[in-house]
Design an enzyme around this catalytic site. Sequence first.
Site, mmCIF file in Angstrom:
data_model
loop_
_atom_site.group_PDB
_atom_site.id
_atom_site.type_symbol
_atom_site.label_atom_id
_atom_site.label_comp_id
_atom_site.label_asym_id
_atom_site.label_seq_id
_atom_site.Cartn_x
_atom_site.Cartn_y
_atom_site.Cartn_z
ATOM 1 N N HIS A 1 -8.127 11.615 -1.034
ATOM 2 C CA HIS A 1 -7.705 10.337 -1.602
ATOM 3 C C HIS A 1 -7.478 10.553 -3.080
ATOM 4 O O HIS A 1 -8.309 11.141 -3.757
ATOM 5 C CB HIS A 1 -8.805 9.291 -1.355
ATOM 6 C CG HIS A 1 -8.352 7.893 -1.574
ATOM 7 N ND1 HIS A 1 -8.029 7.416 -2.819
ATOM 8 C CD2 HIS A 1 -8.162 6.866 -0.711
ATOM 9 C CE1 HIS A 1 -7.657 6.139 -2.701
ATOM 10 N NE2 HIS A 1 -7.735 5.782 -1.449
ATOM 11 N N GLU B 1 -7.252 2.172 -2.810
ATOM 12 C CA GLU B 1 -5.814 2.243 -3.048
ATOM 13 C C GLU B 1 -5.277 0.852 -3.378
ATOM 14 O O GLU B 1 -4.206 0.701 -3.956
ATOM 15 C CB GLU B 1 -5.129 2.806 -1.801
ATOM 16 C CG GLU B 1 -3.672 3.116 -2.007
ATOM 17 C CD GLU B 1 -3.114 3.989 -0.885
ATOM 18 O OE1 GLU B 1 -3.884 4.713 -0.253
ATOM 19 O OE2 GLU B 1 -1.900 3.932 -0.673
ATOM 20 N N GLN C 1 -7.453 14.800 4.395
ATOM 21 C CA GLN C 1 -6.838 13.953 3.379
ATOM 22 C C GLN C 1 -7.722 13.857 2.139
ATOM 23 O O GLN C 1 -8.910 13.571 2.237
ATOM 24 C CB GLN C 1 -6.610 12.549 3.930
ATOM 25 C CG GLN C 1 -6.008 11.615 2.885
ATOM 26 C CD GLN C 1 -5.515 10.323 3.485
ATOM 27 O OE1 GLN C 1 -6.285 9.458 3.837
ATOM 28 N NE2 GLN C 1 -4.208 10.209 3.615
ATOM 29 N N ARG D 1 -0.600 9.315 0.031
ATOM 30 C CA ARG D 1 -1.787 9.857 -0.629
ATOM 31 C C ARG D 1 -1.676 11.345 -0.928
ATOM 32 O O ARG D 1 -2.137 11.815 -1.967
ATOM 33 C CB ARG D 1 -3.013 9.601 0.249
ATOM 34 C CG ARG D 1 -3.421 8.154 0.204
ATOM 35 C CD ARG D 1 -4.546 7.863 1.150
ATOM 36 N NE ARG D 1 -4.936 6.462 1.019
ATOM 37 C CZ ARG D 1 -5.793 5.860 1.827
ATOM 38 N NH1 ARG D 1 -6.341 6.533 2.815
ATOM 39 N NH2 ARG D 1 -6.107 4.603 1.646
ATOM 40 N N PHE E 1 0.850 -1.181 0.000
ATOM 41 C CA PHE E 1 0.000 0.000 0.000
ATOM 42 C C PHE E 1 0.885 1.230 0.000
ATOM 43 O O PHE E 1 2.053 1.167 0.402
ATOM 44 C CB PHE E 1 -0.887 -0.012 1.255
ATOM 45 C CG PHE E 1 -2.351 0.185 0.955
ATOM 46 C CD1 PHE E 1 -3.011 -0.674 0.095
ATOM 47 C CD2 PHE E 1 -3.070 1.213 1.552
ATOM 48 C CE1 PHE E 1 -4.362 -0.506 -0.172
ATOM 49 C CE2 PHE E 1 -4.422 1.383 1.284
ATOM 50 C CZ PHE E 1 -5.068 0.523 0.425
ATOM 51 N N ARG F 1 -2.475 10.716 6.556
ATOM 52 C CA ARG F 1 -2.679 9.363 7.039
ATOM 53 C C ARG F 1 -2.211 8.358 5.989
ATOM 54 O O ARG F 1 -2.438 8.541 4.801
ATOM 55 C CB ARG F 1 -4.160 9.126 7.326
ATOM 56 C CG ARG F 1 -4.491 7.730 7.734
ATOM 57 C CD ARG F 1 -5.935 7.597 8.130
ATOM 58 N NE ARG F 1 -6.861 7.623 7.012
ATOM 59 C CZ ARG F 1 -7.135 6.574 6.250
ATOM 60 N NH1 ARG F 1 -6.548 5.423 6.456
ATOM 61 N NH2 ARG F 1 -8.002 6.685 5.257
ATOM 62 N N LEU G 1 -15.177 6.196 -3.931
ATOM 63 C CA LEU G 1 -13.802 5.763 -3.754
ATOM 64 C C LEU G 1 -13.413 4.587 -4.659
ATOM 65 O O LEU G 1 -14.164 3.648 -4.845
ATOM 66 C CB LEU G 1 -13.608 5.339 -2.297
ATOM 67 C CG LEU G 1 -12.163 5.076 -1.884
ATOM 68 C CD1 LEU G 1 -11.357 6.348 -1.964
ATOM 69 C CD2 LEU G 1 -12.129 4.521 -0.481
ATOM 70 N N HIS H 1 -11.422 12.392 1.740
ATOM 71 C CA HIS H 1 -11.470 11.029 2.248
ATOM 72 C C HIS H 1 -11.420 10.924 3.764
ATOM 73 O O HIS H 1 -12.106 10.097 4.349
ATOM 74 C CB HIS H 1 -10.288 10.255 1.644
ATOM 75 C CG HIS H 1 -10.315 8.791 1.912
ATOM 76 N ND1 HIS H 1 -11.433 8.023 1.638
ATOM 77 C CD2 HIS H 1 -9.396 7.944 2.422
ATOM 78 C CE1 HIS H 1 -11.182 6.767 1.977
ATOM 79 N NE2 HIS H 1 -9.961 6.691 2.466
#
Lengths: 593, 255, 253
Positions: free
Chosen positions: A239, A256, A237, A287, A124, A387, A253, A352
């Site tokens: 995304h 990821e 954040q 991100r 990730f 994050r 969404l 996000h």
Amino acid sequence: MNIETMETHSFDVLVLGSGGAGLRAAVEAASGGGLSVGLIGKSLLGKAHTVMAEGGAAASIGNVDAPDSWQTHFYDTMKSGHYINNFRTVEVFAKEAPARVLELEQWGAVFDRTPEGLIMQRAFGGHSFRRLAHIGDRTGMELLRTLQYRAISLNIEIFQEVTITRLLMDKDRIAGAFGYYREDGHFVMFKAKALVLATGGWGKVYKVTSNSWESTGDGAAMAYRLGGELQDMEMVQFHPTGMVWPPGVAGLLVTEGVRGEGGILYNSEKERFMLRYDPERQELSTRDVVARSIFREVQEGRGTPHGGAWLDISQKGADFIKQKLPGMYEQLLTLGDIDITKSPFEVAPTCHYTMGGVKAHAETCATNIPGLFAAGEVACGLHGANRLGGNSLADILVFGRRAGIAARDFAGSRKGDVVISEREIEEEAERVLKPFTRPDGENPYTIHQELQEAMSTHVGIVRDQKLLEDGLEKILKLQERAKNMGAQGGRTYNPGWHAVFDVENMLLLSELIIRGALERKESRGGHWRTDYPEELEEMGKWNFVHEISPDGDRIKQVPVPIMPPALQEICSRPVAPGKEPSKNLDQRKGASS
Amino acid sequence: MSEQYVLSIFRGDQNGGEEQEYQVPAIPGMVVLDAVHYVQAHDAPDLGVRWNCKAAHCGSCSAEINGMPKLMCKTRLDEYQGQVVHIQPMRTFPIVKDLVADVSWNYEVAKKIATFTPVNAAPFRMQQWDVDRVQEFHHCIECFLCQDVCHVLRDHDAKDQYFGPRFMVKMAEFEMHPVDGADRIPQLKNEGGIGMCNVTKCCTEVCPQHIHITDNAIIPLKERVADRYYDPIRNLIRRLTKKEESSSSTVPSKA
Amino acid sequence: MAQASQPSMNRPIKPSGKLPYWVEPAFTIVAFGGFIIYSLWEVLFHNTGTYHNYVSPFFSPGVAGWFGFHVLTALYVVWVPFIFRFSCYYYRKEYYRAFSFHPFGCAVAEPKSHRNRSYKGEWKINNLHRYTWFLAVIVLIFLWKDVVEAFIFPNGFGVGIGSLILLINAILLTGYTFSCHAFRNMIGGRKDCFSCTAHGQSQKTTSYKLWHRISEANVFHGTWAWASLFSVWIADLYVRLLIMGVIHDVRLF
């Protein structure tokens, strides 16, 4: 309003929010036995926004990449948070996450497996190793469902579809909460010795967002009104990969995990642009970096037809995609008319997660209000300025549990009855019914829409002084108009009425986001200011803490806690622990094997 | 944007009600839930509708669209071009208001199920090919569309005799977990009422997660119930072997 | 439940893009009805199903002959496939929908007459499906014997249209029989864990592979069911017409 006839419940521990953090806290508080535990959710049980977490829960179990350790997880999380996280929070988190994930397995979650039959972990963005324990692309749902069934097997009284409009105090300590049942609008009062806030974030303040209607920041706003401290509010954040087209699903969404499993980003010139922005980590950069890169590409005229970037995973083959990303395959096929096993698709940043929130103690999740604890997205301290994907699911497990323990201990040691002011209740009941006296008042949906427009324009991915100041002005005007919001119809399941309180909370938090953003005169993580494009060392020493005062919001500069030497040493390494050249693994190569 | 959809949405509560028509401008890719939101924001702020994620992950926005139980967030409006789109609440459950049904019965049932009881401590060693079967059941989003369409609950209102497809799936999930040690077969037969299902497969047809509810959950469980209760030869063998084992354990263990 | 307070029970417009809900049960009624009438005619009015080296599936194995009975000879065999199919999980769906309207279609209101009769669930006797499976396998073995014989003509090996029909029939019946839900349970479905006996091994066990194969075939159990029903029908009709002299078998080589 007669307080004697009002439905009243008393609990030792009351948990607000039935998402992952709330459920985990309730489970922990109840499993000690002897204490009464109540759990309140704004939706039905098991529908909370946790279900939208797709990629996985980050924990350094090391099933796939053995050199992974809590130190590496710590290193990655601090680095991604640009060092304004609370180091102790991160340390506790990195050390405990593996045990929490295994605990879920013990409770019935069935993770994907490695060839050895252990929990599978995937790569990730921003994680040095393949670390995310996952179940296809629906990890959050699995986690929530597991906790949900765990919770109903324990002695927890669960209240579904109850909106809390106000937290109650007994002198300087928390005393409970007041709200109403959404189903028929009747009031309910909860007395509690200890209260856990697990009400999630406020991503719904933006127009293009992956958040559901629930993410209105009720808990943070209510705590703030009582004098609770909110920190790092400017850190929101975005995304990088939300759906763009068709407009009906804009913002939805795209996990990821698509990049984690080998998806590649291209601009309209078929260039793999991430090589330019982050040659080392490319698509698996953090991100904030990826979102900003896509934004820049679009700004410089290399965007896709609908203003995004192309994401392509088709090279991995249909079987692989359908097994590892079945939800994404179906989502894009039914809602976007795109077969991702055959063609690339458009993505663009979507709001996000809110990194900021109620300032919580690293070990106990305690806030500055005695008896009030905060865990999950509503709390602040773990994520810093950005994050890492997968850290939120691990966050709710680690700190949900810790908040549950701390609340249990607090309630157990608290002496005497909880006293609630009748007048306060009566005033609140009157306030809550007020919108019905203004059937021709402002439409809350309209205000919300204008708020979202303003926030997206003025405090989106890109910010500067002028934008922020204009934005603040708009928000303050909206706050004035919002005082006149009205509701039609009756109290039975009336979303128009419910929206009034959601909008009030969102307006408050939006103001704090902008004020925080004005204060942070630098670019750091999710906060990008074109007038201060550099990350400044001096600014990195401070967190901004918001506190209510008679003349509005007051912002305190609070020093970021200083790490002890041992942790400092970890953070100062040139490469992540375990990634030293001698045993360097090519992460991308490994991920695609 | 000249194109319009005509929505006919049920408005009312337990005292009755009727469908009302609303005009909604067409937006490309719009789903039924978007249209309902449009109505809410412009024409009827008090229109009751339950929703959360708008991405078919949470299972909140279940309704009956032109008579079929569906998720509003996953049903494209362009499927209904040239038609009036009738939207009604789930019929199997009591109505709260407008499109909101009272699904609390399902949560009562959920509490009755014997929970997951591992025979050893995590980390478990299980192969992917071994957990594929239960992972299918974990896809369930608890939208309760299967409960809604099941004729046992819908037409015969036998909620006191049958847990419904959703909870057959849930019990299958626990029962077939490689490490689970609890015995749910008696509960399946008696309280759970698995015999009420006559495998007409409507639950499978409406499942938005495409879980093979009947073939992979209910029928295998029926077979396990048959193993225990309706198989004279197995019963005989079990009785004979049990006598030899003496009365060591009274708790029935799994085969 | 407050059924009366629910929205009106009238059936709204059909879902777009699909056939109307009544098409499937209507087809079932016609196909089943036709097959049952044909079977009655075959069983009640004929005592032999043999034409040279071809044997109709209705008359195989020749149980009646073993006991020296000469009337209603098909009856001694056809009950086996009949009860096998009657208790089949797939056919239950079809006949409960088409013949007892429980329910006629998904989300279609059941007839008013059902409201006065209580619904007690499915027939418990269907739980014996597993035994009928074994019986069906025995019959199947004889059908494969018939297939072999259908390729052996007085002058040695040969292929006629009849041999091919019997071969296809046997293949479809085998597919139907071995994609059975009860068989799937027997072969491994009742196990919770296939790998538990072989900890840490990623090698798939034989029992898993078998169960997995059966599961894959099981997905098409309904297709197998219809295909084999029609193949039996066609095979019997072909042999019957040969016996009656209506048609002549074509030797391919």
